[in-house]
Motif scaffolding. Sequence first.
Motif, PDB file in Angstrom:
ATOM      1  N   THR A   1     -53.281 -18.406   5.996  1.00  0.00           N
ATOM      2  CA  THR A   1     -53.469 -16.979   5.712  1.00  0.00           C
ATOM      3  C   THR A   1     -52.215 -16.184   6.060  1.00  0.00           C
ATOM      4  O   THR A   1     -51.852 -15.236   5.351  1.00  0.00           O
ATOM      5  CB  THR A   1     -54.681 -16.439   6.495  1.00  0.00           C
ATOM      6  OG1 THR A   1     -55.842 -17.178   6.121  1.00  0.00           O
ATOM      7  CG2 THR A   1     -54.915 -14.964   6.209  1.00  0.00           C
TER       8      THR A   1
ATOM      9  N   ASP B   1     -55.963 -19.729  -2.620  1.00  0.00           N
ATOM     10  CA  ASP B   1     -55.516 -19.163  -1.353  1.00  0.00           C
ATOM     11  C   ASP B   1     -54.331 -19.906  -0.744  1.00  0.00           C
ATOM     12  O   ASP B   1     -53.794 -19.478   0.271  1.00  0.00           O
ATOM     13  CB  ASP B   1     -56.673 -19.149  -0.342  1.00  0.00           C
ATOM     14  CG  ASP B   1     -57.651 -18.016  -0.617  1.00  0.00           C
ATOM     15  OD1 ASP B   1     -57.425 -17.279  -1.592  1.00  0.00           O
ATOM     16  OD2 ASP B   1     -58.625 -17.874   0.139  1.00  0.00           O
TER      17      ASP B   1
ATOM     18  N   GLU C   1     -49.627 -16.727   3.320  1.00  0.00           N
ATOM     19  CA  GLU C   1     -50.083 -16.082   2.086  1.00  0.00           C
ATOM     20  C   GLU C   1     -49.925 -14.566   2.184  1.00  0.00           C
ATOM     21  O   GLU C   1     -49.505 -13.905   1.215  1.00  0.00           O
ATOM     22  CB  GLU C   1     -51.539 -16.451   1.811  1.00  0.00           C
ATOM     23  CG  GLU C   1     -52.050 -16.020   0.438  1.00  0.00           C
ATOM     24  CD  GLU C   1     -51.322 -16.724  -0.706  1.00  0.00           C
ATOM     25  OE1 GLU C   1     -51.181 -16.092  -1.778  1.00  0.00           O
ATOM     26  OE2 GLU C   1     -50.879 -17.878  -0.532  1.00  0.00           O
ATOM     27  N   THR C   2     -50.231 -14.013   3.346  1.00  0.00           N
ATOM     28  CA  THR C   2     -50.037 -12.573   3.570  1.00  0.00           C
ATOM     29  C   THR C   2     -48.560 -12.216   3.479  1.00  0.00           C
ATOM     30  O   THR C   2     -48.189 -11.177   2.914  1.00  0.00           O
ATOM     31  CB  THR C   2     -50.596 -12.169   4.948  1.00  0.00           C
ATOM     32  OG1 THR C   2     -51.986 -12.494   5.004  1.00  0.00           O
ATOM     33  CG2 THR C   2     -50.420 -10.678   5.200  1.00  0.00           C
TER      34      THR C   2
ATOM     35  N   LEU D   1     -62.059 -22.219   3.928  1.00  0.00           N
ATOM     36  CA  LEU D   1     -60.994 -21.284   3.550  1.00  0.00           C
ATOM     37  C   LEU D   1     -59.754 -22.037   3.081  1.00  0.00           C
ATOM     38  O   LEU D   1     -59.079 -21.621   2.132  1.00  0.00           O
ATOM     39  CB  LEU D   1     -60.640 -20.389   4.746  1.00  0.00           C
ATOM     40  CG  LEU D   1     -61.752 -19.477   5.275  1.00  0.00           C
ATOM     41  CD1 LEU D   1     -61.277 -18.725   6.511  1.00  0.00           C
ATOM     42  CD2 LEU D   1     -62.212 -18.498   4.201  1.00  0.00           C
TER      43      LEU D   1
ATOM     44  N   LYS E   1     -60.332 -23.272  -0.431  1.00  0.00           N
ATOM     45  CA  LYS E   1     -60.647 -22.256  -1.436  1.00  0.00           C
ATOM     46  C   LYS E   1     -59.536 -22.177  -2.480  1.00  0.00           C
ATOM     47  O   LYS E   1     -58.370 -21.982  -2.141  1.00  0.00           O
ATOM     48  CB  LYS E   1     -60.826 -20.897  -0.756  1.00  0.00           C
ATOM     49  CG  LYS E   1     -61.347 -19.803  -1.672  1.00  0.00           C
ATOM     50  CD  LYS E   1     -61.559 -18.520  -0.877  1.00  0.00           C
ATOM     51  CE  LYS E   1     -62.044 -17.390  -1.764  1.00  0.00           C
ATOM     52  NZ  LYS E   1     -62.220 -16.131  -0.986  1.00  0.00           N
TER      53      LYS E   1
END
Length: 270
Positions: free
Chosen positions: A189, A250, A192-193, A244, A247
């Motif tokens: 995450t 992502d 990706e952010t 997650l 997914k």
Amino acid sequence: MRKIVLVTSMISALLLAVFVGSSSIRLESHAAEQDCHPKAIRDLQRLSPRGFAIYEAMQDKKLFLGWLSCDDIQLGLSTAVHESVHNLTEERDAFPLVKGGDIKRPHEVSAFFAPSEIASAFTTRDIFVHDYLRPTGVSSAKDFLYLLDELNAFSHDLDSAVALNSLHRNDRQVDHRDGLAAMMAFVMTYVETARKSQPRTWEGLQKPQPRQVIQTLWSQAETVMASSCGLSDFGSRDRYYLGLICKPGDGEALSRLLDRAPLCPKACLS
């Protein structure tokens, strides 16, 4: 007056006996804890050579043994390995790897945006979010370098727990898989952010050293996670976090850094 003195003396004697008795119990308990250590280390050497290598690398063995609870040897040893990896990382300024060797820490990532900024992407009441991403939590909330440190330490932790599974206590469940699953989701995450909204960090992540470290630690985490999938009741939050990771869509940023798609540990989700 004499009766009062006599009663007072009796009370004092009783309190002294209670104090001595409780002190004796504490000493016996401490002795019992220490008595389990030699066998626990032999078990570590026999069952988890990679975990034993971490113990061997510790100059001060008391630091390792300080984390070793005799109540649950599997949990105690894997926790001791985890915490010792943190110690060795600081000493060497490098991440010790599960299969041996190490890789230098990329200090430039400390200038990137704080991992706490991704906390809202996860369930707010989750213990891992609270401890590792909240601004009031540990260093990993403030510095991506320490999030990578946790990814590595939890890889060692789970690797040891899997190897030590024959020591598992049947009267309890310990969620050994949760920590690594959470750190993998946090790292995915984070990058990706960075790709979507933090251009300076995204540019920095693609530079050779940070990229190599992420490739190394992520591949290691994938291997360790996959090795645990055959063990049931090894986590309670693992499916949430691994879901997650699996997914679709992502993992684009991580795919670019790895030069391949991140692996989905489907066997852990079944």
